[in-house]
Motif scaffolding. Structure first.
Motif, PDB file in Angstrom:
ATOM      1  N   TYR A 190       0.852  -1.187   0.000  1.00 19.76           N
ATOM      2  CA  TYR A 190       0.000   0.000   0.000  1.00 19.76           C
ATOM      3  C   TYR A 190       0.889   1.240   0.000  1.00 19.76           C
ATOM      4  O   TYR A 190       1.953   1.248   0.622  1.00 19.76           O
ATOM      5  CB  TYR A 190      -0.893   0.026   1.237  1.00 19.76           C
ATOM      6  N   HIS A 191       0.431   2.269  -0.681  1.00 20.38           N
ATOM      7  CA  HIS A 191       1.209   3.505  -0.797  1.00 20.38           C
ATOM      8  C   HIS A 191       0.380   4.666  -0.253  1.00 20.38           C
ATOM      9  O   HIS A 191      -0.841   4.698  -0.395  1.00 20.38           O
ATOM     10  CB  HIS A 191       1.597   3.765  -2.251  1.00 20.38           C
ATOM     11  N   ALA A 192       1.083   5.618   0.368  1.00 24.85           N
ATOM     12  CA  ALA A 192       0.386   6.779   0.914  1.00 24.85           C
ATOM     13  C   ALA A 192       1.324   7.972   0.960  1.00 24.85           C
ATOM     14  O   ALA A 192       2.550   7.827   0.941  1.00 24.85           O
ATOM     15  CB  ALA A 192      -0.144   6.480   2.317  1.00 24.85           C
ATOM     16  N   ASP A 193       0.715   9.134   1.058  1.00 23.59           N
ATOM     17  CA  ASP A 193       1.501  10.360   1.205  1.00 23.59           C
ATOM     18  C   ASP A 193       2.021  10.531   2.625  1.00 23.59           C
ATOM     19  O   ASP A 193       3.037  11.199   2.843  1.00 23.59           O
ATOM     20  CB  ASP A 193       0.642  11.584   0.845  1.00 23.59           C
ATOM     21  N   ALA A 194       1.308   9.956   3.602  1.00 24.13           N
ATOM     22  CA  ALA A 194       1.673  10.153   5.006  1.00 24.13           C
ATOM     23  C   ALA A 194       1.363   8.891   5.803  1.00 24.13           C
ATOM     24  O   ALA A 194       0.600   8.020   5.360  1.00 24.13           O
ATOM     25  CB  ALA A 194       0.920  11.344   5.587  1.00 24.13           C
ATOM     26  N   LEU A 195       1.970   8.810   6.982  1.00 21.76           N
ATOM     27  CA  LEU A 195       1.861   7.607   7.806  1.00 21.76           C
ATOM     28  C   LEU A 195       1.665   7.997   9.264  1.00 21.76           C
ATOM     29  O   LEU A 195       2.287   8.934   9.770  1.00 21.76           O
ATOM     30  CB  LEU A 195       3.144   6.780   7.686  1.00 21.76           C
ATOM     31  N   VAL A 196       0.779   7.265   9.953  1.00 25.77           N
ATOM     32  CA  VAL A 196       0.636   7.349  11.405  1.00 25.77           C
ATOM     33  C   VAL A 196       1.000   5.993  11.988  1.00 25.77           C
ATOM     34  O   VAL A 196       0.480   4.968  11.548  1.00 25.77           O
ATOM     35  CB  VAL A 196      -0.802   7.729  11.813  1.00 25.77           C
ATOM     36  N   LEU A 325       6.157  14.024  15.575  1.00 29.79           N
ATOM     37  CA  LEU A 325       6.533  13.719  14.197  1.00 29.79           C
ATOM     38  C   LEU A 325       7.909  13.053  14.163  1.00 29.79           C
ATOM     39  O   LEU A 325       8.753  13.297  15.035  1.00 29.79           O
ATOM     40  CB  LEU A 325       6.563  15.005  13.361  1.00 29.79           C
ATOM     41  N   HIS A 326       8.123  12.226  13.153  1.00 26.19           N
ATOM     42  CA  HIS A 326       9.433  11.603  12.952  1.00 26.19           C
ATOM     43  C   HIS A 326      10.468  12.709  12.752  1.00 26.19           C
ATOM     44  O   HIS A 326      10.229  13.673  12.019  1.00 26.19           O
ATOM     45  CB  HIS A 326       9.369  10.695  11.726  1.00 26.19           C
ATOM     46  N   PRO A 327      11.637  12.619  13.396  1.00 25.53           N
ATOM     47  CA  PRO A 327      12.619  13.706  13.292  1.00 25.53           C
ATOM     48  C   PRO A 327      13.171  13.928  11.886  1.00 25.53           C
ATOM     49  O   PRO A 327      13.626  15.037  11.576  1.00 25.53           O
ATOM     50  CB  PRO A 327      13.732  13.270  14.253  1.00 25.53           C
ATOM     51  N   ALA A 328      13.109  12.907  11.041  1.00 24.01           N
ATOM     52  CA  ALA A 328      13.642  13.049   9.682  1.00 24.01           C
ATOM     53  C   ALA A 328      12.557  13.093   8.618  1.00 24.01           C
ATOM     54  O   ALA A 328      12.820  13.541   7.492  1.00 24.01           O
ATOM     55  CB  ALA A 328      14.605  11.896   9.373  1.00 24.01           C
ATOM     56  N   PHE A 329      11.362  12.645   8.955  1.00 26.00           N
ATOM     57  CA  PHE A 329      10.289  12.543   7.964  1.00 26.00           C
ATOM     58  C   PHE A 329       9.032  13.205   8.529  1.00 26.00           C
ATOM     59  O   PHE A 329       8.260  12.572   9.261  1.00 26.00           O
ATOM     60  CB  PHE A 329      10.015  11.085   7.608  1.00 26.00           C
ATOM     61  N   PRO A 330       8.773  14.455   8.205  1.00 29.53           N
ATOM     62  CA  PRO A 330       7.632  15.169   8.787  1.00 29.53           C
ATOM     63  C   PRO A 330       6.278  14.681   8.316  1.00 29.53           C
ATOM     64  O   PRO A 330       5.252  15.151   8.833  1.00 29.53           O
ATOM     65  CB  PRO A 330       7.886  16.617   8.353  1.00 29.53           C
ATOM     66  N   HIS A 331       6.255  13.739   7.383  1.00 32.60           N
ATOM     67  CA  HIS A 331       4.977  13.160   6.961  1.00 32.60           C
ATOM     68  C   HIS A 331       4.658  11.873   7.726  1.00 32.60           C
ATOM     69  O   HIS A 331       3.718  11.148   7.363  1.00 32.60           O
ATOM     70  CB  HIS A 331       4.962  12.900   5.449  1.00 32.60           C
ATOM     71  N   ILE A 357      -0.501  15.480  10.883  1.00 36.89           N
ATOM     72  CA  ILE A 357      -0.426  15.034   9.490  1.00 36.89           C
ATOM     73  C   ILE A 357      -0.935  16.119   8.544  1.00 36.89           C
ATOM     74  O   ILE A 357      -0.347  16.368   7.482  1.00 36.89           O
ATOM     75  CB  ILE A 357      -1.229  13.732   9.302  1.00 36.89           C
ATOM     76  N   LEU A 358      -2.005  16.791   8.921  1.00 38.00           N
ATOM     77  CA  LEU A 358      -2.625  17.768   8.022  1.00 38.00           C
ATOM     78  C   LEU A 358      -1.847  19.069   7.941  1.00 38.00           C
ATOM     79  O   LEU A 358      -1.767  19.688   6.865  1.00 38.00           O
ATOM     80  CB  LEU A 358      -4.060  18.052   8.481  1.00 38.00           C
ATOM     81  N   SER A 359      -1.263  19.506   9.063  1.00 44.51           N
ATOM     82  CA  SER A 359      -0.632  20.838   9.067  1.00 44.51           C
ATOM     83  C   SER A 359       0.734  20.883   9.731  1.00 44.51           C
ATOM     84  O   SER A 359       1.372  21.941   9.761  1.00 44.51           O
ATOM     85  CB  SER A 359      -1.558  21.841   9.771  1.00 44.51           C
ATOM     86  N   GLY A 360       1.177  19.762  10.292  1.00 41.31           N
ATOM     87  CA  GLY A 360       2.471  19.748  10.955  1.00 41.31           C
ATOM     88  C   GLY A 360       2.458  20.313  12.355  1.00 41.31           C
ATOM     89  O   GLY A 360       3.505  20.405  13.007  1.00 41.31           O
ATOM     90  N   LYS A 361       1.291  20.701  12.868  1.00 45.91           N
ATOM     91  CA  LYS A 361       1.194  21.263  14.212  1.00 45.91           C
ATOM     92  C   LYS A 361      -0.200  21.025  14.758  1.00 45.91           C
ATOM     93  O   LYS A 361      -1.119  20.641  14.020  1.00 45.91           O
ATOM     94  CB  LYS A 361       1.496  22.764  14.202  1.00 45.91           C
ATOM     95  N   THR A 362      -0.356  21.243  16.068  1.00 45.46           N
ATOM     96  CA  THR A 362      -1.654  21.088  16.710  1.00 45.46           C
ATOM     97  C   THR A 362      -1.790  22.100  17.832  1.00 45.46           C
ATOM     98  O   THR A 362      -0.796  22.512  18.441  1.00 45.46           O
ATOM     99  CB  THR A 362      -1.832  19.656  17.273  1.00 45.46           C
TER     100      THR A 362
END
Length: 375
Positions: A190-196, A325-331, A357-362
């Motif tokens: 499976y492929h995606a733009d982002a991961l949780v 967030l992952h320190p090297a991969f912000p997605h 995931i949506l904005s990089g912050k909360t």
């Protein structure tokens, strides 16, 4: 198949994240090794306590109050009964750091809290006997979450918003690109733009695939139900509770609809490999023995064991969460190490993961839960 977001782990945090991401219009895939709700994580056993005046630290209070708002919203949306306002009694020595922190949390956030001496506790709840030097801190607005029903509610809403949920699908490999991820199970990619990542006790294995060595320790925990006098311990008059004692930290629930008085020990436990068969309740003397000794001392009217179960805590060294967030991969967003007190927060953690995931912050304050404290 391509998705906007893949969520690894469809338990407490993952199913909540799937709800908020799909609600935001994202095409979401949730992957789980089992069929949630299940007994391989930290959400089974029917109920969890939600406390507001938080004994683990004032930094949790804003989060848990937001979590309560979101649980109330989920009840309305799904028309499911998820929360029982039983109140929560926190009991221990007046010198207990936990009890002091409960009072400090109440004072800082102006939360309703009754402070009762041992005689006042016994007068209100005759089934409880406290030592003379104990006090009780009663939170009238706190109570009990129906944990498995909460998972089902988030699954209902996530699927309603178009999320796909693949069960019995353990992750075998991960490939991270600068602009996406590939997740491989035994029979699919499976492929995606982002991961949780919200994989519970399997988080160390998944995080290792992402190049992270995080000090997470899965441990075996147990809890049990005991026959109870419904007049003394029924949920219409008896609260959920936490006790900080010299012998250990205990938590419990009133008898809900005749299910029996539920009790567990929070501290202790044996480290496990979650891929190996876990010892069942009763295989160690302390499984029932610790609980029976607690009841003999504090609640002597409820003692006959009905049945017990086990579950898994995934501990961090400081017993605080990891949400970052992952320190090297912000997605890539990570939720792990909830150390036996995370379920009540899963609504707000799911919201926060979606925000990351949506904005990089909360807007939710996650600063105490940064991954870099272990890097």
């Amino acid at each position: 198949m391509h998705y906007d977001v893949i969520v690894i782990g469809a338990g407490s945090m993952g199913m909540s994240a799937g709800h908020y991401l799909s609600k935001a219009g994202k095409k979401v895939l949730l992957l789980d090794s089992f069929v949630p709700p299940h007994n391989k994580g930290s959400h089974h056993g029917e109920t969890r306590i939600i406390r507001h005046a938080y004994g683990e630290g004032t930094e949790y209070v804003s989060l848990v109050l937001r979590a309560q708002e979101l649980w109330d919203d989920l009840e309305k949306i799904t028309e499911r009964k998820l929360f029982l306002r039983t109140g929560v009694l926190n009991a221990g020595s007046q010198h207990s750091p936990f009890i002091k922190q409960v009072i400090a949390s109440s004072n800082k956030f102006d939360l309703p809290l009754e402070i009762l001496d041992t005689h006042q506790v016994h007068d209100r709840w005759p089934g409880i006997i406290l030592p003379e030097d104990y006090i009780g801190c009663f939170e009238q607005n706190s109570g009990v979450l129906k944990s498995e029903e909460c998972i089902r509610a988030y699954q209902q809403t996530a699927e309603l918003h178009g999320a796909d949920i693949k069960v019995n699908s353990p992750v075998r490999n991960l490939i991270v690109q600068s602009d996406g991820v590939t997740v491989k199970t035994a029979d699919q990619s499976y492929h995606a733009d982002a991961l949780v990542v919200a994989a519970g006790a399997w988080s160390p294995k998944i995080l290792e695939m992402l190049g992270l060595d995080v000090p997470l320790a899965p441990i075996r925990k147990t809890f049990a139900w005991f026959d109870a006098d419904e007049k003394l311990y029924g949920h219409n008059g008896f609260p959920a509770f936490t006790f900080d004692t010299p012998e250990g930290t205990y938590y419990g629930f009133p008898s809900i609809s005749g299910a029996g008085l539920k009790l567990g020990r929070h501290d202790g436990g044996n480290r496990i490999n979650p891929d190996e068969t876990m010892a069942q309740f009763g295989e160690y003397e302390e499984d029932a023995g610790d609980l029976e000794r607690f009841l003999n001392r504090f609640m002597p009217s409820g003692q006959t064991l009905r049945h017990g179960k086990n579950c898994i805590y995934t501990m961090t060294p400081d017993e605080d969460f990891i949400v970052d967030l992952h320190p090297a991969f912000p997605h890539i967003a990570i939720a792990a190490g909830f150390s036996g007190h995370g379920f009540k927060f899963s609504s707000v953690i799911g919201e926060s993961l979606s925000d990351l995931i949506l904005s990089g912050k909360t807007e939710n304050d996650l600063s105490p839960f940064s991954l870099n404290r272990f890097q």
